[in-house]
Design a protein around this motif. Sequence first.
Motif, PDB file in Angstrom:
ATOM      1  N   SER A  22       0.825  -1.194   0.000  1.00 56.25           N
ATOM      2  CA  SER A  22       0.000   0.000   0.000  1.00 56.25           C
ATOM      3  C   SER A  22       0.870   1.258   0.000  1.00 56.25           C
ATOM      4  CB  SER A  22      -0.907   0.016   1.242  1.00 56.25           C
ATOM      5  OG  SER A  22      -1.582   1.239   1.355  1.00 56.25           O
ATOM      6  N   LEU A  23       0.486   2.217  -0.831  1.00 56.98           N
ATOM      7  CA  LEU A  23       1.178   3.504  -0.873  1.00 56.98           C
ATOM      8  C   LEU A  23       1.173   4.173   0.491  1.00 56.98           C
ATOM      9  CD1 LEU A  23       2.297   6.073  -2.412  1.00 56.98           C
ATOM     10  CD2 LEU A  23      -0.099   6.721  -2.702  1.00 56.98           C
ATOM     11  N   PHE A  24       0.091   4.000   1.233  1.00 50.81           N
ATOM     12  CA  PHE A  24      -0.073   4.681   2.504  1.00 50.81           C
ATOM     13  C   PHE A  24       0.895   4.171   3.572  1.00 50.81           C
ATOM     14  CE2 PHE A  24      -4.120   4.661   0.243  1.00 50.81           C
ATOM     15  CZ  PHE A  24      -4.434   6.005   0.220  1.00 50.81           C
ATOM     16  N   SER A  25       1.345   2.932   3.434  1.00 48.03           N
ATOM     17  CA  SER A  25       2.218   2.353   4.464  1.00 48.03           C
ATOM     18  C   SER A  25       3.556   3.074   4.559  1.00 48.03           C
ATOM     19  CB  SER A  25       2.445   0.860   4.188  1.00 48.03           C
ATOM     20  OG  SER A  25       3.096   0.677   2.940  1.00 48.03           O
ATOM     21  N   HIS A  26       3.959   3.759   3.488  1.00 48.10           N
ATOM     22  CA  HIS A  26       5.230   4.477   3.507  1.00 48.10           C
ATOM     23  C   HIS A  26       5.162   5.729   4.382  1.00 48.10           C
ATOM     24  CE1 HIS A  26       6.713   1.842   0.408  1.00 48.10           C
ATOM     25  NE2 HIS A  26       5.737   2.185  -0.413  1.00 48.10           N
ATOM     26  N   HIS A  27       3.962   6.158   4.724  1.00 46.85           N
ATOM     27  CA  HIS A  27       3.793   7.393   5.490  1.00 46.85           C
ATOM     28  C   HIS A  27       3.158   7.147   6.856  1.00 46.85           C
ATOM     29  CE1 HIS A  27       4.782   9.542   1.800  1.00 46.85           C
ATOM     30  NE2 HIS A  27       3.887   8.801   1.166  1.00 46.85           N
ATOM     31  N   ALA A  28       2.877   5.900   7.193  1.00 49.14           N
ATOM     32  CA  ALA A  28       2.220   5.595   8.464  1.00 49.14           C
ATOM     33  C   ALA A  28       3.246   5.428   9.584  1.00 49.14           C
ATOM     34  CB  ALA A  28       1.390   4.317   8.328  1.00 49.14           C
ATOM     35  N   ASP A  29       2.837   5.782  10.794  1.00 51.10           N
ATOM     36  CA  ASP A  29       3.703   5.578  11.953  1.00 51.10           C
ATOM     37  C   ASP A  29       3.732   4.115  12.362  1.00 51.10           C
ATOM     38  OD1 ASP A  29       4.481   8.459  13.217  1.00 51.10           O
ATOM     39  OD2 ASP A  29       2.538   8.538  12.223  1.00 51.10           O
ATOM     40  N   CYS A  30       2.632   3.427  12.148  1.00 58.48           N
ATOM     41  CA  CYS A  30       2.612   1.973  12.345  1.00 58.48           C
ATOM     42  C   CYS A  30       1.552   1.370  11.436  1.00 58.48           C
ATOM     43  CB  CYS A  30       2.375   1.595  13.808  1.00 58.48           C
ATOM     44  SG  CYS A  30       0.758   2.026  14.453  1.00 58.48           S
ATOM     45  N   THR A  31       1.818   0.163  10.963  1.00 58.50           N
ATOM     46  CA  THR A  31       0.925  -0.515  10.019  1.00 58.50           C
ATOM     47  C   THR A  31       0.525  -1.873  10.587  1.00 58.50           C
ATOM     48  OG1 THR A  31       1.935   0.565   8.099  1.00 58.50           O
ATOM     49  CG2 THR A  31       0.688  -1.458   7.695  1.00 58.50           C
ATOM     50  N   ILE A  32      -0.777  -2.108  10.631  1.00 58.66           N
ATOM     51  CA  ILE A  32      -1.314  -3.396  11.051  1.00 58.66           C
ATOM     52  C   ILE A  32      -1.861  -4.078   9.803  1.00 58.66           C
ATOM     53  CG2 ILE A  32      -2.921  -4.599  12.577  1.00 58.66           C
ATOM     54  CD1 ILE A  32      -2.962  -2.053  14.303  1.00 58.66           C
ATOM     55  N   PHE A  33      -1.318  -5.247   9.500  1.00 57.09           N
ATOM     56  CA  PHE A  33      -1.669  -5.955   8.273  1.00 57.09           C
ATOM     57  C   PHE A  33      -2.887  -6.836   8.517  1.00 57.09           C
ATOM     58  CE2 PHE A  33      -0.916  -9.695   5.393  1.00 57.09           C
ATOM     59  CZ  PHE A  33      -1.239  -9.031   4.218  1.00 57.09           C
ATOM     60  N   ILE A  34      -4.012  -6.471   7.876  1.00 65.92           N
ATOM     61  CA  ILE A  34      -5.275  -7.184   8.063  1.00 65.92           C
ATOM     62  C   ILE A  34      -5.900  -7.501   6.709  1.00 65.92           C
ATOM     63  CG2 ILE A  34      -7.565  -7.132   9.130  1.00 65.92           C
ATOM     64  CD1 ILE A  34      -5.410  -7.099  11.154  1.00 65.92           C
ATOM     65  N   PRO A  35      -5.608  -8.662   6.114  1.00 68.66           N
ATOM     66  CA  PRO A  35      -6.286  -9.047   4.868  1.00 68.66           C
ATOM     67  C   PRO A  35      -7.778  -9.214   5.119  1.00 68.66           C
ATOM     68  CG  PRO A  35      -4.377 -10.425   5.297  1.00 68.66           C
ATOM     69  CD  PRO A  35      -4.652  -9.678   6.552  1.00 68.66           C
ATOM     70  N   ARG A  36      -8.577  -8.938   4.093  1.00 74.22           N
ATOM     71  CA  ARG A  36     -10.027  -9.029   4.243  1.00 74.22           C
ATOM     72  C   ARG A  36     -10.612 -10.293   3.641  1.00 74.22           C
ATOM     73  NH1 ARG A  36     -12.891  -3.137   4.136  1.00 74.22           N
ATOM     74  NH2 ARG A  36     -11.511  -2.131   5.613  1.00 74.22           N
ATOM     75  N   SER A  37      -9.757 -11.173   3.135  1.00 72.75           N
ATOM     76  CA  SER A  37     -10.260 -12.408   2.568  1.00 72.75           C
ATOM     77  C   SER A  37      -9.116 -13.411   2.510  1.00 72.75           C
ATOM     78  CB  SER A  37     -10.829 -12.179   1.163  1.00 72.75           C
ATOM     79  OG  SER A  37     -11.377 -13.361   0.639  1.00 72.75           O
ATOM     80  N   VAL A  38      -9.457 -14.679   2.325  1.00 72.84           N
ATOM     81  CA  VAL A  38      -8.432 -15.714   2.244  1.00 72.84           C
ATOM     82  C   VAL A  38      -7.654 -15.631   0.946  1.00 72.84           C
ATOM     83  CG1 VAL A  38      -9.615 -17.322   3.766  1.00 72.84           C
ATOM     84  CG2 VAL A  38     -10.161 -17.334   1.339  1.00 72.84           C
ATOM     85  N   ALA A  39      -8.180 -14.894  -0.069  1.00 71.89           N
ATOM     86  CA  ALA A  39      -7.498 -14.717  -1.347  1.00 71.89           C
ATOM     87  C   ALA A  39      -7.929 -13.383  -1.942  1.00 71.89           C
ATOM     88  CB  ALA A  39      -7.838 -15.860  -2.307  1.00 71.89           C
ATOM     89  N   GLU A  40      -6.996 -12.688  -2.607  1.00 71.00           N
ATOM     90  CA  GLU A  40      -7.272 -11.350  -3.125  1.00 71.00           C
ATOM     91  C   GLU A  40      -8.367 -11.334  -4.187  1.00 71.00           C
ATOM     92  OE1 GLU A  40      -4.219  -8.588  -4.088  1.00 71.00           O
ATOM     93  OE2 GLU A  40      -2.749  -9.621  -2.867  1.00 71.00           O
TER      94      GLU A  40
END
Length: 303
Positions: free
Chosen positions: A232-250
Amino acid sequence: MKNARPTTKRKQQDTYTERFDARREYLTPQQLIVAEYIYHHRAAMMDKSAMEIAQLTGTSDATVIRTLQALGFSGLRELKSVLNHIFGRTLSSSARIASTVYELSPDTNASIGFVVDSYRMTCDLLCDDENRDAIAHATGLLHSAQRIAIFGIGASALLADYVSRLFNRYGKPAYVLNRTGSSLSEQLIHLQPGDVLIMMVQRSPHREGTTVLEEARRLNISIILLTGSRNSLFSHHADCTIFIPRSVAEERIPVHGTPMICLEVLVLALAAAEPATPIKTVNRLHELSASINRPRKKRHEPE
C-alpha cells in the motif's frame, strides 16, 4: 458480432484460449458463435447465466451448455472458475462476487467455511509478533492522543462510524472521516494537531485517501494504518501498520468484519491502558440514560 478471433499472439495463452484453438473446428456454427462471444467478453461472463449468454448470442441456453461441453468444460461453473484464474487480481467488484459464489458449492457448509477461514486467518495474523508490536505501538499513540479520527470509505465507512462510537463510549473523543468527494472536506476540517488518525485503506491511492494523508502530514498527526495490502502507498507514510487481509485470497470478495476485529482490539487495549476513564464514562452514560427513560410525572401529581 465478430466472427474471427484476433491473430495477435499472446505470450502465455490461457486455458480457455487453448481449448478454443484446439477444438474450434469441431464446433457447429451456432456453437462457434457462442464460443467467439465468450472469448471476446470473458470478463463479463463472470456474472452471466446460460440464459443471458444465449440471449446475447441469439442462441439457446442448451446451445451454450453444449458449447462449453464441446470445449471440454463440465459446465458454466467450471468456465467461471477458469476465468477467475485468468483475470486474477484485475477482477472488478462484481466479478469478485461472481467468482466467489460460483466457487462455493450449493452446500451452505462451503459458505460457512469461507467466512470462518477468513476470520481465522485474520486472528492468526493478529497474533503474530509483527502485528502485536504494531498494535502495542498504536495503543501508545491512541493513549496520548487528544482525539481520534477514523478514516474509511465504502464498506469501511460503516466500520469507522461504529468504532468511533465505541471510543466515545469509553471516554476517548473520536470522530469519523467517512464521506466521499467534496463532502469529505467538511469532516476533514476538524482534523487538528494532537489528534491521531486511524486509516482503513487498501492498495489503491484514491483521492480521498491521499487528501486525508496529506492533511495529516501537514498537521504532523500520527497515522495508524489498517490495510490488507503489504504494498500500500499509505504504508510508507504511516507511523505503524497493522496488516489485516479481508479475505483468504485477493480475488475473492472481502469479509469486512476482519478489520473490525482489529479495531475492537485497539478499543479494548486503550480502555485497559487507562481503565478509570471508560468506567467513569460508562457510569455517567447509565445515569444519563436513566434520566432520559425516567417516567414523566403527571401534572396533577405533587412535586
